[in-house]
Design a protein around this motif. Structure first.
Motif, PDB file in Angstrom:
ATOM      1  N   ARG A   1       0.838  -1.213   0.000  1.00 60.96           N
ATOM      2  CA  ARG A   1       0.000   0.000   0.000  1.00 60.96           C
ATOM      3  C   ARG A   1       0.868   1.257   0.000  1.00 60.96           C
ATOM      4  O   ARG A   1       0.622   2.198  -0.753  1.00 60.96           O
ATOM      5  CB  ARG A   1      -0.895   0.025   1.235  1.00 60.96           C
ATOM      6  CG  ARG A   1      -2.011  -0.943   1.228  1.00 60.96           C
ATOM      7  CD  ARG A   1      -2.819  -0.777   2.505  1.00 60.96           C
ATOM      8  NE  ARG A   1      -3.825  -1.790   2.609  1.00 60.96           N
ATOM      9  CZ  ARG A   1      -4.145  -2.398   3.733  1.00 60.96           C
ATOM     10  NH1 ARG A   1      -3.542  -2.067   4.872  1.00 60.96           N
ATOM     11  NH2 ARG A   1      -5.087  -3.316   3.750  1.00 60.96           N
TER      12      ARG A   1
ATOM     13  N   TRP B   1      -5.634   3.539   3.198  1.00 61.31           N
ATOM     14  CA  TRP B   1      -6.687   2.644   3.681  1.00 61.31           C
ATOM     15  C   TRP B   1      -7.659   2.224   2.586  1.00 61.31           C
ATOM     16  O   TRP B   1      -8.491   1.359   2.801  1.00 61.31           O
ATOM     17  CB  TRP B   1      -7.455   3.295   4.824  1.00 61.31           C
ATOM     18  CG  TRP B   1      -6.599   3.461   6.028  1.00 61.31           C
ATOM     19  CD1 TRP B   1      -6.204   4.626   6.603  1.00 61.31           C
ATOM     20  CD2 TRP B   1      -5.989   2.424   6.797  1.00 61.31           C
ATOM     21  NE1 TRP B   1      -5.392   4.381   7.676  1.00 61.31           N
ATOM     22  CE2 TRP B   1      -5.249   3.031   7.818  1.00 61.31           C
ATOM     23  CE3 TRP B   1      -6.004   1.031   6.718  1.00 61.31           C
ATOM     24  CZ2 TRP B   1      -4.532   2.298   8.757  1.00 61.31           C
ATOM     25  CZ3 TRP B   1      -5.286   0.305   7.647  1.00 61.31           C
ATOM     26  CH2 TRP B   1      -4.563   0.941   8.657  1.00 61.31           C
ATOM     27  N   ARG B   2      -7.578   2.844   1.428  1.00 58.36           N
ATOM     28  CA  ARG B   2      -8.498   2.531   0.330  1.00 58.36           C
ATOM     29  C   ARG B   2      -7.918   1.476  -0.616  1.00 58.36           C
ATOM     30  O   ARG B   2      -8.522   1.147  -1.623  1.00 58.36           O
ATOM     31  CB  ARG B   2      -8.808   3.798  -0.465  1.00 58.36           C
ATOM     32  CG  ARG B   2      -9.352   4.970   0.353  1.00 58.36           C
ATOM     33  CD  ARG B   2     -10.706   4.701   0.985  1.00 58.36           C
ATOM     34  NE  ARG B   2     -11.698   4.303   0.036  1.00 58.36           N
ATOM     35  CZ  ARG B   2     -12.579   5.114  -0.544  1.00 58.36           C
ATOM     36  NH1 ARG B   2     -12.589   6.384  -0.241  1.00 58.36           N
ATOM     37  NH2 ARG B   2     -13.458   4.644  -1.398  1.00 58.36           N
TER      38      ARG B   2
ATOM     39  N   ALA C   1      -5.099   7.854   1.265  1.00 53.78           N
ATOM     40  CA  ALA C   1      -5.557   6.819   0.323  1.00 53.78           C
ATOM     41  C   ALA C   1      -5.059   5.435   0.733  1.00 53.78           C
ATOM     42  O   ALA C   1      -5.567   4.421   0.235  1.00 53.78           O
ATOM     43  CB  ALA C   1      -5.082   7.150  -1.082  1.00 53.78           C
TER      44      ALA C   1
ATOM     45  N   ASP D   1      -6.666  -2.358  -1.231  1.00 51.56           N
ATOM     46  CA  ASP D   1      -6.710  -3.743  -0.744  1.00 51.56           C
ATOM     47  C   ASP D   1      -5.616  -4.552  -1.429  1.00 51.56           C
ATOM     48  O   ASP D   1      -5.431  -4.447  -2.639  1.00 51.56           O
ATOM     49  CB  ASP D   1      -8.067  -4.379  -1.042  1.00 51.56           C
ATOM     50  CG  ASP D   1      -9.186  -3.783  -0.198  1.00 51.56           C
ATOM     51  OD1 ASP D   1      -8.908  -3.346   0.931  1.00 51.56           O
ATOM     52  OD2 ASP D   1     -10.333  -3.765  -0.676  1.00 51.56           O
TER      53      ASP D   1
END
Length: 194
Positions: free
Chosen positions: A145, A160-161, A158, A163
């Protein structure tokens, strides 16, 4: 000179299935079998690195890779939350979890903030651009990430957005301080054009 970095997320573990902050546990039997099945499907790299945690080292070994642990590629330091599930922490410290999930500079667990992780991974990527050829690294999902945030010049929020499924490959290619991103695909994808 173009540098290529392939980031492989680790196989599943009991911790990942339970949404548990890394507890140093091993990959599970299903994850190990899937990694062994994908062995030999990744391209040759001039260097192979791993996050220092057991599940990344074990995933690399199951993939048939002889990786060198790289401390700068360690996952997010979760401080006193290490080994606990998100539900456990959320029940005990709901305000702290809320701050942590909304403020990238916040580290209420006494470990590392998401912003600090992103800076650490960005520094590593800058160094990786000086390596000719392909670097393959088996790293925690949060490192993938952070690398994606840097590669796309995204705001840290961003993070946490994004996956990152287990045992997938995210590819970065870059030169002159700029990165391009090829998002995760299984290492044994039949249409892979490495």
């Amino acid at each position: 000179m173009t540098s290529r970095v392939l980031l492989v997320s680790p196989a599943t573990s009991a911790s990942s299935r339970q949404a548990r902050f890394d507890d140093g546990g091993s990959i599970d039997d299903i994850g190990a079998a899937r990694a062994r099945a994908a062995a030999g499907s990744l391209p040759v790299a001039v260097r192979v690195l791993t996050s220092p945690v057991a599940r990344c080292r074990e995933t690399a070994a199951a993939l048939g890779l002889d990786g060198v642990p790289a401390p700068r590629l360690a996952g997010l330091d979760m401080g006193r939350w290490r080994g606990r599930t998100l539900d456990e922490v959320g029940a005990a410290e709901p305000e702290a979890v809320g701050r942590w999930l909304t403020d990238p500079g916040c580290a209420p667990h006494g470990g590392e903030s998401v912003r600090d992780l992103c800076k650490r991974v960005a520094r590593w990527l800058a160094d990786a651009q000086a390596v000719a050829g392909r670097t393959l690294a088996v790293v925690e999902p949060e490192v993938v990430r952070a690398a994606t945030v840097k590669a796309l010049d995204l705001p840290v929020a961003a993070f946490w957005r994004l996956d990152v499924p287990p045992l997938t490959v995210t590819e970065l290619s870059g030169r002159s301080g700029r990165w391009n991103l090829r998002l995760g695909r299984p290492p044994a994808a039949p249409d892979a054009d490495y």
